[in-house]
Design an enzyme around this catalytic site. Sequence first.
Site, short mmCIF file in Angstrom:
data_model
loop_
_atom_site.label_atom_id
_atom_site.label_comp_id
_atom_site.label_asym_id
_atom_site.label_seq_id
_atom_site.Cartn_x
_atom_site.Cartn_y
_atom_site.Cartn_z
NE ARG A 1 -1.57 -5.10 2.24
CZ ARG A 1 -0.61 -5.21 3.14
NH1 ARG A 1 -0.15 -4.13 3.76
NH2 ARG A 1 -0.09 -6.39 3.45
N GLY B 1 1.44 -0.21 4.64
CA GLY B 1 1.63 -1.20 5.69
C GLY B 1 2.64 -2.28 5.36
CB THR C 1 -1.47 -8.74 6.69
OG1 THR C 1 -2.39 -9.28 7.65
CG2 THR C 1 -2.18 -8.57 5.35
CB CYS D 1 0.69 -5.25 10.91
SG CYS D 1 -0.90 -5.88 10.32
#
Length: 224
Positions: A71, A73, A76, A189
């Site tokens: 993904r 980013g 997290t 993040c």
Amino acid sequence: MPDSLPLLRHLGRVDYAPTLDAMRTFTETRTTDTPDEIWLCEHPPVYTQGVAGLPSHVLDAAGIPVVQTNRGGQVTYHGPGQVVAYPLIDLRRLGIFVKEYVYRLEQAVLKTLETLDITGHRVPGAPGIYVNLADPAGHAALSWPRPDTFAGLGKVAALGIKVSRHCTYHGVALNVDMDLKPFSGINPCGYAALQTVDLATLGVRTDWPTVAQRLGDRLVSHLS
């Protein structure tokens, strides 16, 4: 053609890695006739690292697994008490592009928070949803630019997506009532000292199934 409404699936608590594999398989094998789905779940404690994630943003994993993902980013955390929503959406069929898709994901979270008397905010250049810790229910808009972007803000929802052949997976995570300590083991993040909060911290008395259903319903309405 498939029904215009995505199918909402409640998966319960599931391990992260096999769920990622299932999302990838669903996306790689779907056809133009495959109905869209939205998966709602929560995960046992896990850190997930995005494709651009820097190892230096993991400060102290303290035994929590760190899983590399595809993904967007940075790093997290997922854990019990967090609603994780994975929309598996054909953007071409829906007639929107990625920027609009991200906007709709965030809007679904904002509308979910409204039902709980919490006002969420977007932060330019930092996907996700934030709250004004001094006045979580206040309706005043944040002013930009700010001397310190995240001063006085807490992040209540994180967002990270993947688009393959115009179809989405990964998604959004909304913190309901969870152990927030693992967030201190990372730069959430990619932002050092970014405070992460959950609805319980904000004084909201609710439960996971209620928030999951409300978020799921709003994602269905915004992605149809």
